[in-house]
Design a protein around this motif. Sequence first.
Motif, PDB file in Angstrom:
ATOM      1  N   VAL A 160       0.835  -1.203   0.000  1.00 38.81           N
ATOM      2  CA  VAL A 160       0.000   0.000   0.000  1.00 38.81           C
ATOM      3  C   VAL A 160       0.870   1.254   0.000  1.00 38.81           C
ATOM      4  CG1 VAL A 160      -1.671   1.337   1.344  1.00 38.81           C
ATOM      5  CG2 VAL A 160      -1.962  -1.138   1.095  1.00 38.81           C
ATOM      6  N   ASP A 161       1.998   1.179   0.703  1.00 39.82           N
ATOM      7  CA  ASP A 161       2.920   2.319   0.763  1.00 39.82           C
ATOM      8  C   ASP A 161       3.789   2.437  -0.487  1.00 39.82           C
ATOM      9  OD1 ASP A 161       1.995   3.100   3.202  1.00 39.82           O
ATOM     10  OD2 ASP A 161       3.518   2.024   4.351  1.00 39.82           O
ATOM     11  N   GLY A 162       3.584   1.524  -1.444  1.00 38.43           N
ATOM     12  CA  GLY A 162       4.312   1.599  -2.706  1.00 38.43           C
ATOM     13  C   GLY A 162       5.613   0.831  -2.746  1.00 38.43           C
ATOM     14  N   ALA A 163       5.831  -0.061  -1.799  1.00 37.91           N
ATOM     15  CA  ALA A 163       7.076  -0.835  -1.769  1.00 37.91           C
ATOM     16  C   ALA A 163       7.022  -1.965  -2.792  1.00 37.91           C
ATOM     17  CB  ALA A 163       7.304  -1.412  -0.376  1.00 37.91           C
ATOM     18  N   GLY A 164       8.101  -2.106  -3.571  1.00 38.60           N
ATOM     19  CA  GLY A 164       8.223  -3.221  -4.488  1.00 38.60           C
ATOM     20  C   GLY A 164       8.803  -4.436  -3.788  1.00 38.60           C
ATOM     21  N   THR A 165       9.118  -5.450  -4.573  1.00 39.73           N
ATOM     22  CA  THR A 165       9.637  -6.694  -3.993  1.00 39.73           C
ATOM     23  C   THR A 165      10.933  -6.456  -3.236  1.00 39.73           C
ATOM     24  OG1 THR A 165       8.627  -7.955  -5.792  1.00 39.73           O
ATOM     25  CG2 THR A 165      10.328  -9.053  -4.500  1.00 39.73           C
ATOM     26  N   TRP A 166      11.850  -5.698  -3.839  1.00 39.60           N
ATOM     27  CA  TRP A 166      13.147  -5.446  -3.219  1.00 39.60           C
ATOM     28  C   TRP A 166      12.995  -4.689  -1.909  1.00 39.60           C
ATOM     29  CZ3 TRP A 166      17.818  -7.152  -2.982  1.00 39.60           C
ATOM     30  CH2 TRP A 166      18.848  -6.356  -2.500  1.00 39.60           C
ATOM     31  N   HIS A 167      12.126  -3.665  -1.886  1.00 36.14           N
ATOM     32  CA  HIS A 167      11.915  -2.896  -0.665  1.00 36.14           C
ATOM     33  C   HIS A 167      11.239  -3.742   0.421  1.00 36.14           C
ATOM     34  CE1 HIS A 167      12.591   0.499  -3.459  1.00 36.14           C
ATOM     35  NE2 HIS A 167      13.037   1.115  -2.380  1.00 36.14           N
TER      36      HIS A 167
END
Length: 221
Positions: free
Chosen positions: A138-145
């Motif tokens: 929801v906060d916009g984090a991708g897989t790496w994050h």
Amino acid sequence: YLFSTGEAFVMTRNTILYNLAFIILGNSFAILCAIAMDTIKQKFFQRFSQIVILIPYLLSSVIVSYVVYAFLSPSSGFINNTILAKLNMEAIPWYSDPKPWPVILIIVHIWMSFGYQSILYYSTLIGIDKTYYEAAVVDGAGTWHQIIYVTLPMLKRTIIILVLLAVGRIFFSDFGLFYQVPKDQGLLYSTTDIISTYTYRAMLSGSLEKSAAVGLFQSVV
């Protein structure tokens, strides 16, 4: 007598450096494999991958030594006869050249042990509350994050415990790995001899005082 020879320095150096490499590289590779298994959604492939990576851990050092010999045999090994021959390169006398053995032993150890360590880390991963990942998305984090900010912090306690246990036994090593895999070749002692193998050979030669000195040194440290 033990410390007046160069043997004490060689076996101590090898024991510590190999264990440091095993701790750093082994845990890093196990964490990567655990994260990879956690991303597999299909249960069948998840179970199958766990079985496959655990098989080397269940093999004895004698069997592993024959597998390694099948690759490194100077006369009939897969590397010399297949890979190097096709590249028109000269065969390498693996069992008389000590230089490549640090890399060989590290690879073999990681292959044997990473499956068990991966499952330990994976058991921690499956216990992580999935709402953390949902909030990260929801906060916009991708897989790496998600891996950096959710997975690794959740694994921190398990990593610390396993590393501390490994550091506590940094003067002890897998005797079978260092004795069976290099075939106890005297030409390789400069890079394959560790405290455990030195003590064993001292006992075989009847030098009980030397083996007792090494055992005391190992236990005290």
